[in-house]
Design an enzyme around this catalytic site. Structure first.
Site, PDB file in Angstrom:
ATOM      1  CE  LYS A  77      -4.224  -1.735   2.163  1.00 32.05           C
ATOM      2  NZ  LYS A  77      -5.167  -1.579   3.296  1.00 32.05           N
ATOM      3  NE  ARG A 116      -2.267  -8.426   4.931  1.00 31.40           N
ATOM      4  CZ  ARG A 116      -1.049  -7.870   4.926  1.00 31.40           C
ATOM      5  NH1 ARG A 116      -0.037  -8.525   4.401  1.00 31.40           N
ATOM      6  NH2 ARG A 116      -0.859  -6.666   5.442  1.00 31.40           N
ATOM      7  CG  HIS A 142      -0.104  -3.912   9.326  1.00 30.04           C
ATOM      8  ND1 HIS A 142      -0.450  -4.830  10.289  1.00 30.04           N
ATOM      9  CD2 HIS A 142      -0.869  -4.201   8.238  1.00 30.04           C
ATOM     10  CE1 HIS A 142      -1.376  -5.637   9.818  1.00 30.04           C
ATOM     11  NE2 HIS A 142      -1.651  -5.268   8.580  1.00 30.04           N
ATOM     12  CE1 TYR A 153      -4.237 -11.050  11.974  1.00 32.25           C
ATOM     13  CE2 TYR A 153      -2.931  -9.051  11.831  1.00 32.25           C
ATOM     14  CZ  TYR A 153      -3.813  -9.941  11.267  1.00 32.25           C
ATOM     15  OH  TYR A 153      -4.299  -9.725   9.999  1.00 32.25           O
TER      16      TYR A 153
END
Length: 297
Positions: free
Chosen positions: A171, A240, A263, A272
Protein backbone atom coordinates in the site's frame (compact mmCIF):
# COMPACT_ATOMS: atom_id res chain seq x y z
CA UNK A 1 -13.76 26.63 -7.12
CA UNK A 2 -17.01 24.69 -6.59
CA UNK A 3 -17.04 21.80 -4.05
CA UNK A 4 -17.37 19.21 -6.82
CA UNK A 5 -14.29 20.55 -8.59
CA UNK A 6 -12.37 20.61 -5.31
CA UNK A 7 -13.25 16.97 -4.72
CA UNK A 8 -12.05 16.07 -8.24
CA UNK A 9 -8.78 17.91 -7.60
CA UNK A 10 -8.31 16.04 -4.33
CA UNK A 11 -8.93 12.67 -5.95
CA UNK A 12 -6.36 13.46 -8.65
CA UNK A 13 -3.90 14.45 -5.93
CA UNK A 14 -4.63 11.23 -4.03
CA UNK A 15 -4.09 9.10 -7.13
CA UNK A 16 -0.77 10.80 -7.89
CA UNK A 17 0.65 10.94 -4.36
CA UNK A 18 -0.54 7.72 -2.72
CA UNK A 19 -1.34 5.52 -5.72
CA UNK A 20 -4.25 3.75 -4.02
CA UNK A 21 -5.88 0.76 -5.68
CA UNK A 22 -8.84 1.46 -8.01
CA UNK A 23 -11.12 -0.10 -5.38
CA UNK A 24 -9.84 2.28 -2.68
CA UNK A 25 -10.12 5.29 -4.98
CA UNK A 26 -13.71 4.36 -5.84
CA UNK A 27 -14.50 4.13 -2.13
CA UNK A 28 -13.13 7.65 -1.58
CA UNK A 29 -15.17 8.89 -4.53
CA UNK A 30 -18.37 7.36 -3.15
CA UNK A 31 -17.77 8.73 0.36
CA UNK A 32 -17.08 12.23 -0.94
CA UNK A 33 -20.08 11.97 -3.24
CA UNK A 34 -22.23 11.36 -0.14
CA UNK A 35 -20.82 14.55 1.37
CA UNK A 36 -21.61 16.58 -1.75
CA UNK A 37 -25.15 15.15 -1.93
CA UNK A 38 -25.77 15.92 1.74
CA UNK A 39 -24.45 19.48 1.32
CA UNK A 40 -26.79 20.02 -1.63
CA UNK A 41 -29.74 18.66 0.36
CA UNK A 42 -28.97 21.11 3.19
CA UNK A 43 -28.34 24.06 0.88
CA UNK A 44 -24.63 24.31 1.78
CA UNK A 45 -22.73 25.77 -1.20
CA UNK A 46 -19.12 25.73 0.04
CA UNK A 47 -16.96 23.71 2.39
CA UNK A 48 -16.24 26.93 4.30
CA UNK A 49 -19.93 27.02 5.23
CA UNK A 50 -19.70 23.57 6.86
CA UNK A 51 -19.47 23.52 10.64
CA UNK A 52 -18.80 20.52 12.92
CA UNK A 53 -22.39 20.58 14.20
CA UNK A 54 -23.66 20.34 10.62
CA UNK A 55 -21.29 17.46 9.85
CA UNK A 56 -22.27 15.71 13.07
CA UNK A 57 -25.90 15.94 11.96
CA UNK A 58 -25.02 14.46 8.56
CA UNK A 59 -23.28 11.51 10.21
CA UNK A 60 -26.30 11.00 12.48
CA UNK A 61 -28.56 10.97 9.41
CA UNK A 62 -26.46 8.28 7.72
CA UNK A 63 -26.48 6.30 10.98
CA UNK A 64 -30.28 6.42 11.15
CA UNK A 65 -30.40 5.26 7.54
CA UNK A 66 -28.60 2.10 8.58
CA UNK A 67 -25.00 2.79 7.55
CA UNK A 68 -22.73 0.52 9.60
CA UNK A 69 -20.34 2.05 12.17
CA UNK A 70 -17.33 0.86 10.14
CA UNK A 71 -18.72 2.57 7.03
CA UNK A 72 -19.33 5.77 8.98
CA UNK A 73 -15.76 5.73 10.30
CA UNK A 74 -14.46 5.28 6.75
CA UNK A 75 -16.76 8.10 5.60
CA UNK A 76 -15.33 10.47 8.19
CA UNK A 77 -11.79 9.41 7.32
CA UNK A 78 -12.42 10.25 3.65
CA UNK A 79 -13.86 13.63 4.57
CA UNK A 80 -10.94 14.42 6.89
CA UNK A 81 -8.51 13.64 4.09
CA UNK A 82 -10.29 16.06 1.77
CA UNK A 83 -10.36 18.83 4.37
CA UNK A 84 -6.66 18.39 5.20
CA UNK A 85 -5.83 18.71 1.51
CA UNK A 86 -7.97 21.83 1.10
CA UNK A 87 -6.41 23.42 4.20
CA UNK A 88 -2.90 22.66 2.90
CA UNK A 89 -3.82 24.30 -0.40
CA UNK A 90 -5.11 27.39 1.40
CA UNK A 91 -8.68 26.70 0.29
CA UNK A 92 -10.20 26.06 3.71
CA UNK A 93 -9.76 28.13 6.84
CA UNK A 94 -11.23 25.73 9.41
CA UNK A 95 -11.76 22.02 9.97
CA UNK A 96 -15.44 21.07 9.48
CA UNK A 97 -14.92 17.69 11.19
CA UNK A 98 -13.10 19.00 14.28
CA UNK A 99 -14.36 17.01 17.25
CA UNK A 100 -16.74 14.89 15.15
CA UNK A 101 -16.62 11.21 16.04
CA UNK A 102 -18.36 8.28 14.46
CA UNK A 103 -20.11 5.55 16.46
CA UNK A 104 -17.78 3.29 18.42
CA UNK A 105 -16.66 0.28 16.47
CA UNK A 106 -17.14 -3.16 17.91
CA UNK A 107 -13.81 -4.92 17.44
CA UNK A 108 -14.29 -7.90 15.17
CA UNK A 109 -11.46 -10.39 15.30
CA UNK A 110 -10.45 -11.91 11.98
CA UNK A 111 -11.04 -15.59 11.41
CA UNK A 112 -7.91 -17.73 11.13
CA UNK A 113 -7.07 -21.34 10.37
CA UNK A 114 -5.21 -23.56 12.78
CA UNK A 115 -1.95 -25.12 11.61
CA UNK A 116 -3.56 -28.37 10.46
CA UNK A 117 -6.30 -26.53 8.54
CA UNK A 118 -3.73 -24.27 6.87
CA UNK A 119 -1.52 -27.21 5.90
CA UNK A 120 -4.54 -29.03 4.46
CA UNK A 121 -5.68 -26.02 2.46
CA UNK A 122 -2.35 -25.33 0.78
CA UNK A 123 -1.70 -29.00 -0.05
CA UNK A 124 -3.30 -28.86 -3.50
CA UNK A 125 -3.09 -32.29 -5.13
CA UNK A 126 -2.29 -32.87 -8.78
CA UNK A 127 0.52 -32.33 -11.26
CA UNK A 128 -1.46 -30.54 -13.97
CA UNK A 129 -0.60 -26.92 -14.76
CA UNK A 130 -3.59 -25.51 -12.86
CA UNK A 131 -2.83 -27.50 -9.71
CA UNK A 132 0.86 -26.52 -9.85
CA UNK A 133 -0.12 -22.84 -10.10
CA UNK A 134 -2.71 -23.04 -7.33
CA UNK A 135 -0.34 -24.87 -4.99
CA UNK A 136 2.37 -22.23 -5.49
CA UNK A 137 -0.19 -19.46 -5.01
CA UNK A 138 -1.56 -20.81 -1.73
CA UNK A 139 1.86 -21.72 -0.37
CA UNK A 140 3.13 -18.18 -1.04
CA UNK A 141 0.06 -16.60 0.56
CA UNK A 142 0.56 -18.63 3.74
CA UNK A 143 4.36 -18.47 3.71
CA UNK A 144 4.70 -14.70 3.33
CA UNK A 145 1.37 -13.13 4.33
CA UNK A 146 0.94 -11.20 1.09
CA UNK A 147 -2.07 -9.09 0.25
CA UNK A 148 -4.12 -10.21 -2.74
CA UNK A 149 -3.03 -7.21 -4.83
CA UNK A 150 0.61 -7.89 -3.95
CA UNK A 151 0.39 -11.47 -5.13
CA UNK A 152 -1.41 -10.74 -8.40
CA UNK A 153 1.13 -8.01 -9.18
CA UNK A 154 4.19 -10.24 -8.75
CA UNK A 155 6.68 -10.81 -11.57
CA UNK A 156 9.38 -13.46 -11.58
CA UNK A 157 11.99 -10.73 -11.23
CA UNK A 158 10.53 -9.93 -7.80
CA UNK A 159 11.41 -13.40 -6.52
CA UNK A 160 14.78 -14.59 -5.25
CA UNK A 161 14.15 -18.30 -4.85
CA UNK A 162 17.80 -19.06 -4.06
CA UNK A 163 17.72 -16.54 -1.22
CA UNK A 164 14.14 -17.34 -0.20
CA UNK A 165 12.85 -13.78 -0.57
CA UNK A 166 10.17 -11.86 -2.42
CA UNK A 167 10.02 -8.12 -3.09
CA UNK A 168 6.49 -6.76 -2.97
CA UNK A 169 4.91 -3.40 -3.68
CA UNK A 170 2.45 -2.73 -0.88
CA UNK A 171 0.00 0.00 0.00
CA UNK A 172 1.19 3.49 -0.81
CA UNK A 173 3.65 1.94 -3.28
CA UNK A 174 5.95 0.99 -0.40
CA UNK A 175 8.47 -1.72 -1.18
CA UNK A 176 9.30 -4.41 1.35
CA UNK A 177 11.20 -7.69 1.24
CA UNK A 178 9.54 -10.72 2.80
CA UNK A 179 10.98 -14.20 3.45
CA UNK A 180 9.60 -17.13 1.45
CA UNK A 181 9.43 -20.49 3.23
CA UNK A 182 10.85 -23.77 1.97
CA UNK A 183 7.55 -25.28 0.88
CA UNK A 184 6.61 -22.14 -1.02
CA UNK A 185 10.03 -22.05 -2.71
CA UNK A 186 9.60 -25.67 -3.84
CA UNK A 187 6.10 -24.94 -5.18
CA UNK A 188 7.35 -21.84 -7.01
CA UNK A 189 10.25 -23.77 -8.55
CA UNK A 190 7.75 -26.32 -9.85
CA UNK A 191 5.67 -23.48 -11.29
CA UNK A 192 8.76 -21.95 -12.95
CA UNK A 193 9.54 -25.32 -14.53
CA UNK A 194 6.20 -25.13 -16.33
CA UNK A 195 7.79 -22.43 -18.50
CA UNK A 196 7.43 -18.68 -19.00
CA UNK A 197 9.43 -17.54 -15.97
CA UNK A 198 11.13 -14.48 -17.44
CA UNK A 199 11.84 -11.63 -14.99
CA UNK A 200 9.19 -9.35 -16.53
CA UNK A 201 6.50 -12.04 -16.76
CA UNK A 202 3.75 -12.45 -14.16
CA UNK A 203 4.30 -15.25 -11.67
CA UNK A 204 0.65 -16.23 -11.59
CA UNK A 205 -1.08 -16.23 -14.93
CA UNK A 206 -4.73 -16.25 -15.83
CA UNK A 207 -6.23 -16.43 -19.25
CA UNK A 208 -4.09 -15.73 -22.33
CA UNK A 209 -0.95 -15.56 -20.19
CA UNK A 210 -1.86 -12.27 -18.52
CA UNK A 211 -1.49 -11.74 -14.77
CA UNK A 212 -4.24 -13.49 -12.88
CA UNK A 213 -7.02 -11.18 -11.70
CA UNK A 214 -8.04 -10.74 -8.07
CA UNK A 215 -11.48 -12.08 -8.89
CA UNK A 216 -10.02 -15.24 -10.43
CA UNK A 217 -7.95 -15.87 -7.30
CA UNK A 218 -11.03 -15.46 -5.09
CA UNK A 219 -12.99 -17.93 -7.24
CA UNK A 220 -10.18 -20.48 -7.11
CA UNK A 221 -10.14 -20.22 -3.30
CA UNK A 222 -13.85 -20.99 -3.17
CA UNK A 223 -13.50 -23.93 -5.55
CA UNK A 224 -10.55 -25.41 -3.67
CA UNK A 225 -12.33 -24.99 -0.33
CA UNK A 226 -15.40 -26.79 -1.68
CA UNK A 227 -13.22 -29.58 -3.07
CA UNK A 228 -11.59 -30.05 0.33
CA UNK A 229 -14.88 -29.89 2.19
CA UNK A 230 -13.92 -26.91 4.34
CA UNK A 231 -16.69 -25.58 6.59
CA UNK A 232 -15.08 -22.13 6.87
CA UNK A 233 -15.40 -19.24 4.45
CA UNK A 234 -12.08 -19.44 2.62
CA UNK A 235 -10.73 -16.29 0.95
CA UNK A 236 -7.24 -14.92 0.14
CA UNK A 237 -7.04 -12.58 3.14
CA UNK A 238 -7.75 -15.52 5.45
CA UNK A 239 -4.27 -16.87 4.75
CA UNK A 240 -2.76 -13.43 5.49
CA UNK A 241 -4.60 -13.39 8.84
CA UNK A 242 -3.48 -16.97 9.49
CA UNK A 243 0.14 -16.13 8.63
CA UNK A 244 0.11 -13.18 11.05
CA UNK A 245 -1.54 -15.12 13.86
CA UNK A 246 0.80 -18.09 13.57
CA UNK A 247 3.89 -15.86 13.38
CA UNK A 248 2.87 -13.88 16.46
CA UNK A 249 1.87 -16.99 18.37
CA UNK A 250 5.27 -18.59 17.74
CA UNK A 251 7.53 -15.54 18.04
CA UNK A 252 5.71 -13.04 20.25
CA UNK A 253 7.46 -10.31 18.23
CA UNK A 254 4.75 -7.80 17.32
CA UNK A 255 7.14 -5.37 15.64
CA UNK A 256 8.55 -8.07 13.35
CA UNK A 257 5.04 -9.16 12.33
CA UNK A 258 4.20 -5.51 11.57
CA UNK A 259 7.21 -5.30 9.24
CA UNK A 260 6.36 -8.58 7.53
CA UNK A 261 2.77 -7.50 6.92
CA UNK A 262 3.75 -4.02 5.75
CA UNK A 263 1.48 -2.25 8.26
CA UNK A 264 2.23 1.47 8.54
CA UNK A 265 0.74 1.58 12.06
CA UNK A 266 1.48 -1.06 14.67
CA UNK A 267 -2.05 -0.57 16.02
CA UNK A 268 -3.28 -2.41 12.92
CA UNK A 269 -1.08 -5.38 13.81
CA UNK A 270 -2.16 -5.42 17.45
CA UNK A 271 -5.47 -7.10 16.60
CA UNK A 272 -3.48 -10.33 16.29
CA UNK A 273 -2.44 -10.06 19.93
CA UNK A 274 -6.11 -10.54 20.79
CA UNK A 275 -6.20 -13.69 18.68
CA UNK A 276 -3.07 -14.94 20.44
CA UNK A 277 -4.63 -14.22 23.83
CA UNK A 278 -7.73 -16.21 22.83
CA UNK A 279 -5.49 -19.18 22.06
CA UNK A 280 -3.65 -18.83 25.39
CA UNK A 281 -6.94 -18.52 27.25
CA UNK A 282 -8.19 -21.78 25.72
CA UNK A 283 -4.96 -23.53 26.73
CA UNK A 284 -5.29 -22.12 30.26
CA UNK A 285 -8.94 -23.15 30.58
CA UNK A 286 -8.12 -26.66 29.41
CA UNK A 287 -5.00 -27.14 31.54
CA UNK A 288 -5.28 -25.19 34.82
CA UNK A 289 -7.16 -27.05 37.58
CA UNK A 290 -8.59 -23.80 38.98
CA UNK A 291 -9.73 -22.58 35.58
CA UNK A 292 -12.16 -25.38 34.77
CA UNK A 293 -15.80 -24.46 34.85
CA UNK A 294 -17.94 -25.89 37.61
CA UNK A 295 -19.33 -29.27 36.62
CA UNK A 296 -16.59 -29.91 34.05
CA UNK A 297 -14.79 -33.27 34.44
Amino acid sequence: MAPGAQVDAYLRHLAAERAPSPHTLDAYRRDLGKLLAMMQAHGVDTFDALAPDRVRGMVATFHRQGLAPSSLQRLLSSWRGLFRYLAAEGLLAHDPVAGVRGPKLRRKLPQVLDTDEAAGLVAVEGDDALSVRDRAMLELFYSSGLRLSELTGLHWGDLDLAGGEVRVLGKGRKLRIVPVGRFAVEALRALAAEGGAGPDLPVFKGRAGAAISSRAVQLRFKQLALRQGSMKRIHPHLLRHTFASHMLESSGDLRAVQELLGHADIATTQIYTHLDFQHLAKVYDAAHPRARKRGAP
